[in-house]
Design a protein around this motif. Structure first.
Motif, PDB file in Angstrom:
ATOM      1  N   ASP A  36       0.821  -1.210   0.000  1.00 30.43           N
ATOM      2  CA  ASP A  36       0.000   0.000   0.000  1.00 30.43           C
ATOM      3  C   ASP A  36       0.853   1.258   0.000  1.00 30.43           C
ATOM      4  N   LEU A  37       1.995   1.217   0.665  1.00 28.52           N
ATOM      5  CA  LEU A  37       2.911   2.352   0.647  1.00 28.52           C
ATOM      6  C   LEU A  37       3.482   2.553  -0.765  1.00 28.52           C
ATOM      7  N   ILE A  38       3.886   1.463  -1.384  1.00 28.31           N
ATOM      8  CA  ILE A  38       4.456   1.534  -2.732  1.00 28.31           C
ATOM      9  C   ILE A  38       3.412   2.038  -3.731  1.00 28.31           C
ATOM     10  N   LYS A  39       2.172   1.594  -3.571  1.00 29.15           N
ATOM     11  CA  LYS A  39       1.095   2.034  -4.479  1.00 29.15           C
ATOM     12  C   LYS A  39       0.538   3.408  -4.099  1.00 29.15           C
ATOM     13  N   LYS A  40       1.135   3.993  -3.058  1.00 28.16           N
ATOM     14  CA  LYS A  40       0.763   5.328  -2.577  1.00 28.16           C
ATOM     15  C   LYS A  40      -0.685   5.404  -2.087  1.00 28.16           C
ATOM     16  N   LYS A  41      -1.165   4.276  -1.547  1.00 29.78           N
ATOM     17  CA  LYS A  41      -2.487   4.276  -0.921  1.00 29.78           C
ATOM     18  C   LYS A  41      -2.398   4.857   0.485  1.00 29.78           C
ATOM     19  N   ILE A  42      -1.192   4.747   1.077  1.00 25.85           N
ATOM     20  CA  ILE A  42      -0.965   5.305   2.417  1.00 25.85           C
ATOM     21  C   ILE A  42       0.324   6.124   2.390  1.00 25.85           C
ATOM     22  N   SER A  43       0.439   7.026   3.345  1.00 30.39           N
ATOM     23  CA  SER A  43       1.642   7.864   3.434  1.00 30.39           C
ATOM     24  C   SER A  43       2.711   7.163   4.271  1.00 30.39           C
ATOM     25  N   LYS A  44       3.904   7.726   4.272  1.00 32.12           N
ATOM     26  CA  LYS A  44       5.001   7.172   5.071  1.00 32.12           C
ATOM     27  C   LYS A  44       4.644   7.206   6.556  1.00 32.12           C
ATOM     28  N   GLY A  45       3.975   8.265   6.999  1.00 31.32           N
ATOM     29  CA  GLY A  45       3.556   8.350   8.406  1.00 31.32           C
ATOM     30  C   GLY A  45       2.549   7.268   8.753  1.00 31.32           C
ATOM     31  N   ASP A  46       1.588   7.028   7.850  1.00 33.01           N
ATOM     32  CA  ASP A  46       0.606   5.958   8.070  1.00 33.01           C
ATOM     33  C   ASP A  46       1.301   4.601   8.092  1.00 33.01           C
ATOM     34  N   PHE A  47       2.283   4.444   7.214  1.00 31.41           N
ATOM     35  CA  PHE A  47       3.039   3.192   7.155  1.00 31.41           C
ATOM     36  C   PHE A  47       3.682   2.891   8.515  1.00 31.41           C
ATOM     37  N   ASP A  48       4.361   3.886   9.066  1.00 32.86           N
ATOM     38  CA  ASP A  48       5.008   3.707  10.375  1.00 32.86           C
ATOM     39  C   ASP A  48       3.984   3.388  11.452  1.00 32.86           C
ATOM     40  N   LEU A  49       2.850   4.058  11.403  1.00 32.62           N
ATOM     41  CA  LEU A  49       1.779   3.823  12.392  1.00 32.62           C
ATOM     42  C   LEU A  49       1.280   2.386  12.305  1.00 32.62           C
ATOM     43  N   TYR A  50       1.029   1.920  11.087  1.00 37.62           N
ATOM     44  CA  TYR A  50       0.536   0.552  10.898  1.00 37.62           C
ATOM     45  C   TYR A  50       1.547  -0.489  11.338  1.00 37.62           C
ATOM     46  N   ILE A  51       2.784  -0.297  10.932  1.00 38.33           N
ATOM     47  CA  ILE A  51       3.831  -1.261  11.281  1.00 38.33           C
ATOM     48  C   ILE A  51       3.981  -1.355  12.802  1.00 38.33           C
ATOM     49  N   ASN A  52       3.955  -0.215  13.473  1.00 36.39           N
ATOM     50  CA  ASN A  52       4.080  -0.205  14.927  1.00 36.39           C
ATOM     51  C   ASN A  52       2.849  -0.775  15.626  1.00 36.39           C
ATOM     52  N   ASP A  53       1.703  -0.760  14.946  1.00 34.22           N
ATOM     53  CA  ASP A  53       0.455  -1.232  15.552  1.00 34.22           C
ATOM     54  C   ASP A  53       0.196  -2.716  15.292  1.00 34.22           C
ATOM     55  N   ILE A  54       1.020  -3.366  14.488  1.00 28.11           N
ATOM     56  CA  ILE A  54       0.804  -4.779  14.163  1.00 28.11           C
ATOM     57  C   ILE A  54       0.723  -5.664  15.410  1.00 28.11           C
ATOM     58  N   PRO A  55       1.606  -5.517  16.400  1.00 25.35           N
ATOM     59  CA  PRO A  55       1.470  -6.370  17.595  1.00 25.35           C
ATOM     60  C   PRO A  55       0.110  -6.209  18.287  1.00 25.35           C
ATOM     61  N   ASN A  56      -0.412  -4.979  18.331  1.00 24.85           N
ATOM     62  CA  ASN A  56      -1.727  -4.761  18.933  1.00 24.85           C
ATOM     63  C   ASN A  56      -2.827  -5.423  18.114  1.00 24.85           C
ATOM     64  N   ILE A  57      -2.700  -5.356  16.807  1.00 25.50           N
ATOM     65  CA  ILE A  57      -3.681  -5.982  15.923  1.00 25.50           C
ATOM     66  C   ILE A  57      -3.665  -7.496  16.121  1.00 25.50           C
ATOM     67  N   ILE A  58      -2.469  -8.070  16.181  1.00 24.17           N
ATOM     68  CA  ILE A  58      -2.324  -9.518  16.394  1.00 24.17           C
ATOM     69  C   ILE A  58      -2.945  -9.905  17.740  1.00 24.17           C
ATOM     70  N   ASP A  59      -2.649  -9.132  18.793  1.00 28.50           N
ATOM     71  CA  ASP A  59      -3.214  -9.408  20.119  1.00 28.50           C
ATOM     72  C   ASP A  59      -4.738  -9.356  20.102  1.00 28.50           C
ATOM     73  N   TYR A  60      -5.295  -8.409  19.366  1.00 24.21           N
ATOM     74  CA  TYR A  60      -6.750  -8.279  19.263  1.00 24.21           C
ATOM     75  C   TYR A  60      -7.362  -9.566  18.709  1.00 24.21           C
ATOM     76  N   TYR A  61      -6.769 -10.101  17.659  1.00 23.49           N
ATOM     77  CA  TYR A  61      -7.303 -11.315  17.036  1.00 23.49           C
ATOM     78  C   TYR A  61      -6.990 -12.569  17.857  1.00 23.49           C
ATOM     79  N   ILE A  62      -5.905 -12.543  18.605  1.00 22.74           N
ATOM     80  CA  ILE A  62      -5.624 -13.655  19.526  1.00 22.74           C
ATOM     81  C   ILE A  62      -6.702 -13.704  20.591  1.00 22.74           C
ATOM     82  N   ASN A  63      -7.062 -12.540  21.129  1.00 19.35           N
ATOM     83  CA  ASN A  63      -8.115 -12.478  22.148  1.00 19.35           C
ATOM     84  C   ASN A  63      -9.459 -12.936  21.610  1.00 19.35           C
ATOM     85  N   LEU A  64      -9.686 -12.781  20.321  1.00 23.31           N
ATOM     86  CA  LEU A  64     -10.917 -13.284  19.709  1.00 23.31           C
ATOM     87  C   LEU A  64     -10.871 -14.805  19.506  1.00 23.31           C
TER      88      LEU A  64
END
Length: 176
Positions: A36-64
């Motif tokens: 998505d970053l390469i296709k310019k669907k998201i900005s570099k700032g959004d990219f960093d936010l998403y990458i840093n949030d991956i552990p939280n996303i994984i934890d959310y689905y583990i809890n489910l």
């Protein structure tokens, strides 16, 4: 908030279609975000936010309860056994699917304890190859055919001695 909905929708979509391990899902998320970053669907700032949030996303689905790897590995192994894969080939696929090393070692140890299973897998592999066009209407007693089949058994991860004994037994049964 808009950003989190974007990635959540993708995660929901992906997990509704595919059954994956926690590690594999993490890799898939990273790849999706990079694309998505390469296709310019998201900005570099959004990219960093998403990458840093991956552990939280994984934890959310583990809890489910979406990543039940014990059941998942048993289902995958059963599927691979039905296909006639060797233990080594099964282990390689499980590693590719990013199951934990301890879980893989435990399941392979359980499989290795059943010698008759090893023989059945080799017999299944031989039967499939004999039914294929390469080996149809040919006798296993012919050295060329025997050697080709033996080489294929070894290339597919079957044990040398087990393959040799089962193939010899199989060849003697086809000659009768």
């Amino acid at each position: 908030m808009k950003l989190l909905n974007y990635i959540k929708r993708y995660c929901d979509f992906y997990l509704s279609k595919y059954s994956v391990t926690k590690g594999k899902f993490e890799d898939i998320l990273k790849l999706k975000i990079k694309k998505d970053l390469i296709k310019k669907k998201i900005s570099k700032g959004d990219f960093d936010l998403y990458i840093n949030d991956i552990p939280n996303i994984i934890d959310y689905y583990i809890n489910l309860g979406l990543f039940n790897e014990n059941d998942m590995i048993k289902n995958k192994i059963e599927n691979f056994l039905n296909k006639g894969y060797s233990f080594k080939k099964i282990e390689n696929y499980l590693i590719k699917l990013k199951f934990s090393d301890e879980l893989i070692k435990h399941e392979i140890k359980v499989l290795n304890s059943d010698y008759s299973l090893k023989e059945r897998l080799i017999e299944k592999f031989i039967s499939k190859k004999i039914k294929s066009s390469k080996f149809q209407d040919k006798q296993l007693s012919e050295p060329e055919i025997y050697n080709k089949l033996f080489k294929q058994l070894l290339q597919n991860g079957f044990d040398y001695e087990d393959s040799k004994s089962v193939l010899l037994r199989f060849a003697s049964n086809t000659n009768e």
